[in-house]
Write a protein that holds these residues in place. Sequence first.
Motif, PDB file in Angstrom:
ATOM      1  N   UNK A 164       0.968  -1.336  -0.064  1.00 16.04           N
ATOM      2  CA  UNK A 164      -0.198  -0.120  -0.040  1.00 16.04           C
ATOM      3  C   UNK A 164       0.874   1.272   0.032  1.00 16.04           C
ATOM      4  N   UNK A 165       1.859   1.232   0.863  1.00 16.40           N
ATOM      5  CA  UNK A 165       2.855   2.411   0.969  1.00 16.40           C
ATOM      6  C   UNK A 165       3.813   2.590  -0.501  1.00 16.40           C
ATOM      7  N   UNK A 166       4.111   1.353  -0.972  1.00 21.21           N
ATOM      8  CA  UNK A 166       4.670   1.338  -2.040  1.00 21.21           C
ATOM      9  C   UNK A 166       4.241   1.655  -3.120  1.00 21.21           C
ATOM     10  N   UNK A 167       2.715   1.427  -3.271  1.00 24.02           N
ATOM     11  CA  UNK A 167       1.992   1.785  -4.483  1.00 24.02           C
ATOM     12  C   UNK A 167       1.785   3.053  -4.435  1.00 24.02           C
ATOM     13  N   UNK A 168       1.478   3.694  -3.368  1.00 19.53           N
ATOM     14  CA  UNK A 168       1.386   5.196  -3.197  1.00 19.53           C
ATOM     15  C   UNK A 168       2.577   6.093  -3.732  1.00 19.53           C
ATOM     16  N   UNK A 169       3.816   5.477  -3.189  1.00 21.70           N
ATOM     17  CA  UNK A 169       5.140   6.051  -3.709  1.00 21.70           C
ATOM     18  C   UNK A 169       5.598   5.909  -5.107  1.00 21.70           C
ATOM     19  N   UNK A 170       5.186   4.904  -5.582  1.00 19.98           N
ATOM     20  CA  UNK A 170       5.313   4.571  -7.010  1.00 19.98           C
ATOM     21  C   UNK A 170       4.428   5.364  -7.799  1.00 19.98           C
ATOM     22  N   UNK A 171       3.427   5.467  -7.524  1.00 19.46           N
ATOM     23  CA  UNK A 171       2.333   6.466  -8.222  1.00 19.46           C
ATOM     24  C   UNK A 171       2.826   7.863  -8.148  1.00 19.46           C
ATOM     25  N   UNK A 172       3.659   8.337  -6.989  1.00 23.16           N
ATOM     26  CA  UNK A 172       3.920   9.508  -7.148  1.00 23.16           C
ATOM     27  C   UNK A 172       5.370   9.758  -7.630  1.00 23.16           C
ATOM     28  N   UNK A 173       6.336   8.833  -7.666  1.00 22.27           N
ATOM     29  CA  UNK A 173       7.602   9.150  -8.115  1.00 22.27           C
ATOM     30  C   UNK A 173       7.650   8.359  -9.534  1.00 22.27           C
TER      31      UNK A 173
ATOM     32  N   UNK B   4      11.004   6.249 -10.942  1.00 23.36           N
ATOM     33  CA  UNK B   4      11.965   6.349  -9.754  1.00 23.36           C
ATOM     34  C   UNK B   4      11.132   6.238  -8.462  1.00 23.36           C
ATOM     35  N   UNK B   5       9.855   5.703  -8.511  1.00 25.58           N
ATOM     36  CA  UNK B   5       9.077   5.201  -7.465  1.00 25.58           C
ATOM     37  C   UNK B   5       9.662   4.294  -6.444  1.00 25.58           C
ATOM     38  N   UNK B   6      10.479   3.311  -7.088  1.00 27.94           N
ATOM     39  CA  UNK B   6      10.956   2.229  -6.067  1.00 27.94           C
ATOM     40  C   UNK B   6      12.050   2.819  -5.308  1.00 27.94           C
ATOM     41  N   UNK B   7      12.678   4.038  -5.799  1.00 29.10           N
ATOM     42  CA  UNK B   7      13.823   4.549  -4.950  1.00 29.10           C
ATOM     43  C   UNK B   7      13.041   5.439  -3.655  1.00 29.10           C
ATOM     44  N   UNK B   8      11.961   5.943  -4.042  1.00 26.75           N
ATOM     45  CA  UNK B   8      11.187   6.852  -3.077  1.00 26.75           C
ATOM     46  C   UNK B   8      10.754   5.831  -1.927  1.00 26.75           C
ATOM     47  N   UNK B   9      10.555   4.533  -2.326  1.00 27.04           N
ATOM     48  CA  UNK B   9      10.121   3.625  -1.279  1.00 27.04           C
ATOM     49  C   UNK B   9      11.218   3.368  -0.147  1.00 27.04           C
TER      50      UNK B   9
ATOM     51  N   UNK C 156      -1.370  -0.784  -8.693  1.00 24.16           N
ATOM     52  CA  UNK C 156      -0.521  -1.320  -7.414  1.00 24.16           C
ATOM     53  C   UNK C 156      -1.231  -0.622  -6.104  1.00 24.16           C
ATOM     54  N   UNK C 157      -2.067   0.519  -6.147  1.00 26.18           N
ATOM     55  CA  UNK C 157      -2.565   0.951  -5.052  1.00 26.18           C
ATOM     56  C   UNK C 157      -3.792   0.145  -4.574  1.00 26.18           C
ATOM     57  N   UNK C 158      -4.666  -0.121  -5.581  1.00 20.15           N
ATOM     58  CA  UNK C 158      -5.840  -1.047  -5.050  1.00 20.15           C
ATOM     59  C   UNK C 158      -5.284  -2.423  -4.691  1.00 20.15           C
TER      60      UNK C 158
END
Length: 582
Positions: free
Chosen positions: A213-222, A225-230, A392-394
């Motif tokens: 859930x957290x990773x999905x939100x960060x992936x959508x935002x980043x 490079x969303x995985x780096x934000x995670x 990913x978020x859902x």
Amino acid sequence: MPDPPAPTGRGAEPATALRRTESTLTAVDVEGGLPRAADVPSKPSEAPPLDIEHLLVQDDPRLWSTARKNGILATIAFCAAGGTVTASIYFPALDSLQAQLHASDSLLALSVSLFILGQGCFPVLWSAISEIKGRRVCYIAAITIYIIATTVCSRASNIGLFIVMRVLQALGSGAVLALGSGTLADIYDAHERGTRLGIFYAIPLVGPALGPLIGGGLTSAGGESGWRLAFYFLIGYGVICLGTMIWLPETFRKERSLAWRLAMQRARAHAKAELLKARGDLPTEAKGNDRPARTTTFLAPTPSQLERSDAPPQPAFSTLNRVKSALSLRSGEDNVKIHLRDVNPFAATGQVLRRKENFIAISFSGLLFASQYCITFTASRTFAAAPYNYDALRVGLVLLCFGAGNFIGSVLGGRYSDYVFNGLKAKNGGKGEPEMRIKSTRLFLLPGPLLLIGYAWAIEKGAPVAAPLVILFFLGLSIIWIYSSLLAYVVDSNPGQSSSAVACNSLFRGVLACIASQAAEPIIDHIHNGWFYTGFGVILLAGEVGILLVGARGRKWREAAQAKEEAKKAELAEKEKEALAA
């Protein structure tokens, strides 16, 4: 009025606690944990059994205030959650990570499976160290390693470096999950331990659901490079954990640790061997050519002579220096120091697993965790495909239902385990047995596997999402309800080595979860979700037969194993006595 024993603590002088029996007054060596030879009654039946769980210690953690103990519980639960979030937080970003690091499918899967394997294996090492050096130093060292590894992961430019750092992440994050149970065993007695263990595991068990859930939100935002934000998020989490661990008080007391006693025995044996070797190496001197040689033996000075500034000069033999560094004795062998060389991380593990009741309970516990990890690992692909087509978020929200069931099952299961244990203890004249914990698992032994099979065919047939969501909630509740009671059983049935027992549990959990995660997708590709999870459900049903057997015969197995171990210790002590006499 009982004689007040002199309590001992870490670094304290060896003490002797006086314990009265009906006809004898026996001196018990608290530091070594065994009665001194001169004070042992002639008949073994007269010797009082060693209750290692309740030996008197200085600043007993079980007598601390409720607020202080709850603060410790909250701290280790919060820090332990980081390990489970770390395992799954980048699942929603696997595609972008694979593209940026030019990773193959097999290497990407390896980064997942090696992490969970490391989280299972490394606690064996942390457990051995914690039983010598204490819990707090292990927590701080482990979290520091975790922060460093996570930082490098966030900047990795190739999959090889990323995998190596994931292994180091596992080394750091696995410590709190495993040692946390040991800390709780330090501060809580058996009658309340199930509830506290349930609360402790409730927070980390939400991690596998919160991670995506957290990773999905960060992936959508980043974006790409969303995985780096995670991983940046995980760095911050680790820094907060390190800050909280710095104030954590030390709960370990060596007098209540069987592993510490075994290490002390090895240290004493090593010190004796060094002393004998050094004395054997001392030179002899022949005087006079016209008469038989006279041998002059230089005996090693006593430690008190070595410490006195006015002591007569001694021969500067390197062997004597070795004696001085090997032994720090003021009275016999009481002040031998334990070093890491005396720690055998596999000795305690082998001792735990040699018992049938432990092996069955820990094996089944590992299967439960493997089934849970498989559901979390495969859900991303299952719900991203038709007919659900979730992003990913859902997918994270779907798994949150599973995590909510885990949370409630852990809290309620732990409380119910204590309720059953205390009720049966009262009926048994106030005497509790670890096997009483097994009875609290019966409520969900049958529903658990059936719910797993139901989930399998719900997603196989593409049922409306409400069906798998409801099933996931109750499946998560039932799996952890059983798991929390089994964990409390493992802790209660291994007094003095709770950390080692939980480390064994982590080892089985990690190995089985690693195998399951590697095998799941290839098998599902061939036989689909329905038959894969049906097979898993049948395996769990077979394992539950073993758990019922532990509940029925575990006490006899445990008592027989303890008697065998005591006989072996007595035999070894007798051999050592004969060797010294010779």
